[in-house]
Scaffold this active site. Structure first.
Site, short mmCIF file in Angstrom:
data_model
loop_
_atom_site.label_atom_id
_atom_site.label_comp_id
_atom_site.label_asym_id
_atom_site.label_seq_id
_atom_site.Cartn_x
_atom_site.Cartn_y
_atom_site.Cartn_z
N LYS A 116 0.45 7.02 -10.35
CA LYS A 116 1.08 8.26 -9.88
C LYS A 116 1.40 9.21 -11.03
CE LYS A 116 3.00 6.28 -5.64
NZ LYS A 116 2.21 5.04 -5.74
N LYS A 152 7.11 9.52 -15.11
CA LYS A 152 6.40 8.44 -15.79
C LYS A 152 5.37 8.99 -16.78
CE LYS A 152 6.75 4.56 -15.16
NZ LYS A 152 7.60 3.57 -15.88
#
Length: 642
Positions: free
Chosen positions: A431, A443
């Site tokens: 993702k 992230k």
């Protein structure tokens, strides 16, 4: 037996079940044996008289001779206790005792006959009669036990077959035969093997273990009711993924239950009953695991101090389990979730009592709590698995996502560099590639910061990132969610009919992490060959059918619409990325764009301050500056992209 019969007679149950009868008293067995001996004696007499047409007993009293023979036989039967065993459980030893008793009778009477001939010049009975009697009496006693044993077996099997699931065993190889034999020999199992199933067409008239062999076409051409079976047992290890999918599709189409049995190598008598279970969707999604270089991994962990952040989560806890196998000096397991941390503590102390553990309840974004651990334990390896990962929750609370995913990663990574940790391995996600939500973008920001540390002057730590897709069975993943919905009777909720995802198993994901930790030279992002993506709608339908229900009849499937930040297709590589191969064909290196340390540090500091102010819009705005490819989807933050 009497108590069982009395209970049947006076307890209101007028059905005496033969398979419930324990055993006949010994004296009854002995009486039946004597009757068989008498019948054998008269049958031998009849045959000898028909053959010789003359006297064969040279004695005035035939009854005395017959009584002597019977007495001798009964005496040896008493000596060898041939009547003492339970007939339905007769073994070779029981039959051998019968043979010895009959032979001793033949020997004793024959010896007496010879002595009589020496002393009087004439034998009292011809020897062929004795031999014939020996043969007939032994066969009679043997057949009596054989028929009783077989009778009880038939009655027991019939009774069991009416209560148990009637199954076919897939395959006619040695593995399949061994599994079938284990089931047939275990009366406590709730399965009744009615035959074998194969793709071959030359085995239609053959039998295995007394059971017929069915060709695949018989299953294809007949309905479940015509087949008179409830399900099929398969051995997953014996088939390729394509073969398994082909068979499973056929079985699901015929509404047959599918059971998975272990391979013979994993078969243990003590736990065989529990090792046969319903086929799970995870079994169909599993791929051949990657090969890991155990020697190199062991060298990196043996007698070393290891830190695992997020060590109570699904990925972190599996890393702890796998690392513990290499006998490190210490494993520090850090997590902010109290109950899961306590659970993994209990599990590790039970499974690895010889390994030294320390379980730390802490937040990775609290530097003052984390730094003393680095000062005290001199870590050699750090596995950073701590993160907020649920897309909708992080989309609603972006400031919290930044504090854990970005600030937490910054703190763990900088401390690793400061205290000269040999290797730092961060767990990232697919993702993070072209993110459409705050979680994925956070992230990606963490990836950029960790990569930038590699080239900072004076740094000796190798910073490595691993990136992979959805993990089967992980906390909050779609499969456990679907299972709960199916168990509750539905409906199963899917956000969009066209949504697809990559999947891998937890052990597989953690093997990648360990492998990357040994093969990385610093600054790489490792991506994994995830195979073919899976359509979530197909996944839900198969899970419903594997549970014995019919999609949209027994269990409804409804569409709820894409959640904030969710996209239809996940990616493992960004548009600008190039990949480099490694010596493991399943692992590649993604060459993503990077940012200089001073620039990313300034941006991370700014977004951290905005997060501490709980300024959601400012947090997302800064995140879009750090990650230019971040485009919000189905989210209130879409306005920031205009």
């Amino acid at each position: 037996m009497y108590n069982s019969f009395r209970k049947k007679m006076f307890g209101g149950d007028n059905v005496v079940n033969l398979s419930d009868v324990r055993y006949l008293p010994r004296w009854i067995i002995l009486v039946i044996d004597i009757i068989i001996l008498v019948i054998s004696l008269f049958l031998s007499t009849y045959i000898i008289e028909k053959i010789t047409r003359s006297e064969f007993i040279y004695h005035r009293e035939k009854i005395v001779i017959f009584a002597g023979v019977i007495f001798s036989n009964v005496m040896f039967m008493y000596i060898f206790k041939t009547y003492a065993g339970i007939i339905r459980h007769s073994t070779f030893i029981d039959l051998f005792k019968l043979l010895i008793s009959c032979f001793c009778t033949l020997f004793l009477v024959g010896t007496a006959n010879i002595i009589c001939e020496w002393s009087t010049g004439k034998e009292f009975i011809i020897n062929p009669f004795l031999i014939l009697y020996f043969i007939i009496s032994f066969m009679g006693l043997f057949l009596f036990r054989l028929y009783v044993k077989e009778f009880f077996h038939i009655v027991r099997e019939y009774r069991r077959s009416t209560l148990k699931k009637r199954i076919l065993v897939l395959g006619i190889d040695e593995q399949s035969i061994a599994i079938a034999r284990a089931i047939l020999d275990n009366p406590s199992l709730p399965y009744h093997v009615v035959g074998f199933l194969t793709q071959r067409t030359d085995s239609k008239r053959a039998y295995l273990l007394g059971k017929p062999i069915f060709a695949k076409e018989k299953i294809e051409e007949n309905a479940k009711e015509e087949l008179l079976i409830d399900g099929v047992i398969i051995i997953k290890e014996m088939m390729s993924k394509d073969e398994m999918n082909s068979w499973v599709n056929l079985f699901l189409e015929k509404d047959l239950n599918i059971f998975k049995a272990p391979s013979v190598q994993k078969l243990r008598d003590s736990d065989f009953a529990g090792s046969i279970r319903n086929l799970q969707i995870e079994d169909l999604l599993n791929r051949k695991p990657i090969k890991i270089e155990n020697e190199e991994i062991k060298r990196r962990h043996f007698n070393k101090n290891i830190l695992v952040t997020g060590g109570a989560g699904s990925i972190g806890s599996e890393i702890v389990r796998q690392v513990a196998q290499f006998n490190p000096s210490l494993i520090v397991v850090l997590d902010q979730a109290e109950t899961p941390l306590y659970d993994i503590e209990l599990e590790m102390k039970e499974k690895f009592p010889h390994i030294r553990f320390k379980f730390v309840l802490a937040d990775v974004s609290n530097k003052h709590r984390i730094e003393p651990l680095f000062q005290t334990y001199n870590f050699s390896m750090v596995y950073h698995a701590a993160a907020y990962k649920h897309v909708p929750l992080v989309e609603e609370n972006p400031h919290e996502g930044i504090l854990v995913n970005v600030l937490g990663s910054k703190i763990i990574a900088t401390l690793s560099s400061k205290y000269n940790v040999n290797r730092f391995v961060m767990i990232s996600t697919d993702k993070a590639v072209n993110p459409t939500n705050v979680m994925g973008a956070s992230k990606r920001a963490a990836e950029l910061f960790v990569q930038s540390l590699q080239n900072v002057e004076g740094n000796t730590t190798k910073f490595i990132t691993t990136r992979f897709g959805n993990v089967l069975g992980s906390n909050g993943s779609v499969i456990p969610h679907f299972k709960r919905q199916i168990e509750a009777g539905g409906p199963v909720t899917i956000t969009h009919p066209d949504i697809v995802r990559y999947f891998m198993t937890i052990p597989e994901a953690c093997e990648l992490v360990l492998q990357a930790g040994t093969m990385g030279q610093g600054g790489e992002i490792f991506v994994f060959d995830m195979g073919e993506p899976v359509k979530i709608l197909d996944l839900a339908r198969r899970m419903i059918k594997l549970s014995g229900f019919e999609p949209n009849i027994d269990i409804k499937i409804i569409y709820t619409g894409l959640r904030p930040g969710e996209k239809l297709y996940e990616e493992l590589l960004s548009d600008d990325a190039k990949t480099l191969p490694t010596h493991n064909e399943k692992i590649m290196i993604s060459k993503d764009p990077t940012i200089e340390f001073l620039e990313i540090e300034m941006l991370v500091n700014s977004i951290t301050k905005a997060s501490l102010r709980r300024d959601k819009v400012e947090v997302v705005k800064l995140l879009k500056i750090i990650v230019p490819e971040f485009r919000s989807n189905n989210s209130i933050y879409e306005v920031l992209d205009k």
